[in-house]
Design an enzyme around this catalytic site. Structure first.
Site, PDB file in Angstrom:
ATOM      1  N   GLN A   1      19.032 -13.147   2.729  1.00  0.00           N
ATOM      2  CA  GLN A   1      18.267 -12.185   1.025  1.00  0.00           C
ATOM      3  C   GLN A   1      17.019 -12.209   1.158  1.00  0.00           C
ATOM      4  O   GLN A   1      16.877 -10.590   1.706  1.00  0.00           O
ATOM      5  CB  GLN A   1      19.369 -12.427   0.301  1.00  0.00           C
ATOM      6  CG  GLN A   1      18.756 -13.342  -0.515  1.00  0.00           C
ATOM      7  CD  GLN A   1      18.635 -14.789   0.384  1.00  0.00           C
ATOM      8  OE1 GLN A   1      20.178 -14.601   0.865  1.00  0.00           O
ATOM      9  NE2 GLN A   1      18.316 -15.817  -0.969  1.00  0.00           N
ATOM     10  N   ASP A   2      16.203 -12.729   1.441  1.00  0.00           N
ATOM     11  CA  ASP A   2      15.009 -12.697   1.558  1.00  0.00           C
ATOM     12  C   ASP A   2      14.489 -10.873   3.357  1.00  0.00           C
ATOM     13  O   ASP A   2      13.466  -9.809   2.248  1.00  0.00           O
ATOM     14  CB  ASP A   2      14.204 -13.534   1.693  1.00  0.00           C
ATOM     15  CG  ASP A   2      14.036 -14.460   0.112  1.00  0.00           C
ATOM     16  OD1 ASP A   2      14.471 -14.028  -0.771  1.00  0.00           O
ATOM     17  OD2 ASP A   2      13.460 -15.455   0.554  1.00  0.00           O
ATOM     18  N   GLN A   3      15.207 -11.346   4.072  1.00  0.00           N
ATOM     19  CA  GLN A   3      14.725 -10.824   4.961  1.00  0.00           C
ATOM     20  C   GLN A   3      14.922  -9.118   4.684  1.00  0.00           C
ATOM     21  O   GLN A   3      14.498  -8.520   5.276  1.00  0.00           O
ATOM     22  CB  GLN A   3      15.449 -11.027   6.777  1.00  0.00           C
ATOM     23  CG  GLN A   3      14.540 -12.948   6.857  1.00  0.00           C
ATOM     24  CD  GLN A   3      15.256 -13.941   5.873  1.00  0.00           C
ATOM     25  OE1 GLN A   3      15.518 -13.571   4.715  1.00  0.00           O
ATOM     26  NE2 GLN A   3      14.710 -14.769   6.877  1.00  0.00           N
TER      27      GLN A   3
END
Length: 173
Positions: free
Chosen positions: A4-6
């Site tokens: 999710q961060d990317q």
């Protein structure tokens, strides 16, 4: 977990992300009204605990707990997944009270996923913020340290920031 961060960095803005099997990801941009964004921004405090953590160890414990059939962890995981849909709907409607309620419940569920997600430093920051007027919060990422996002009524924001300044970490509006 871990993707999710990317995707958040690549797409930016408000998105509802769906992660499916076989690396299929659907990113749905959300059209949030300007007044809702303003209300959300004015209701947030970000606090750095001053502690780093081993996210790999925490994620490994979460995976172990769910794959071994730990009923508490599995039920918490299902509630967290549902909370993402519920938070999206509250955000689209501009219902900050409901958004805060869901955020707080998601934090309680996250703590049931693995023992190292919270610790005395994190708990002290939560207790301090809540006593000063915060309504909910959640540790970002795997937990165990790093940042806490707090939901605070705008009229209580500076009181929460001042209370957190007495702790070893760093916070700000």
């Amino acid at each position: 977990g871990g993707k999710q961060d990317q995707y958040a960095a690549a797409f930016g803005g408000f998105n509802f992300m769906e992660f499916h099997q076989n690396d299929i990801v659907i990113v749905n941009p959300l059209k949030i009204k300007g007044w809702i964004v303003d209300e959300l921004e004015s209701s947030m405090v970000l606090y750095y605990t001053g502690r780093s953590r081993s996210s790999a160890a925490i994620i490994s414990e979460q995976q172990k707990n769910t794959s071994s059939g730990n009923a508490v962890a599995i039920e918490a995981m299902h509630r967290i997944r549902q909370s993402s849909t519920d938070m999206k709907l509250a955000l689209l409607k501009g219902d900050m009270a409901e958004f805060g309620r869901i955020l707080g419940q998601a934090w309680e569920d996250k703590k049931k996923m693995a023992g190292a997600i919270t610790n005395p430093v994190i708990q002290e920051a939560f207790d301090t913020a809540m006593a000063a007027g915060a309504v909910a919060g959640k540790v970002s990422g795997a937990g165990g340290g790093g940042f806490i996002m707090l939901m605070v009524p705008p009229t209580r924001k500076m009181a929460v920031v001042r209370a957190l300044e007495a702790l070893p970490g760093q916070g700000g509006p």
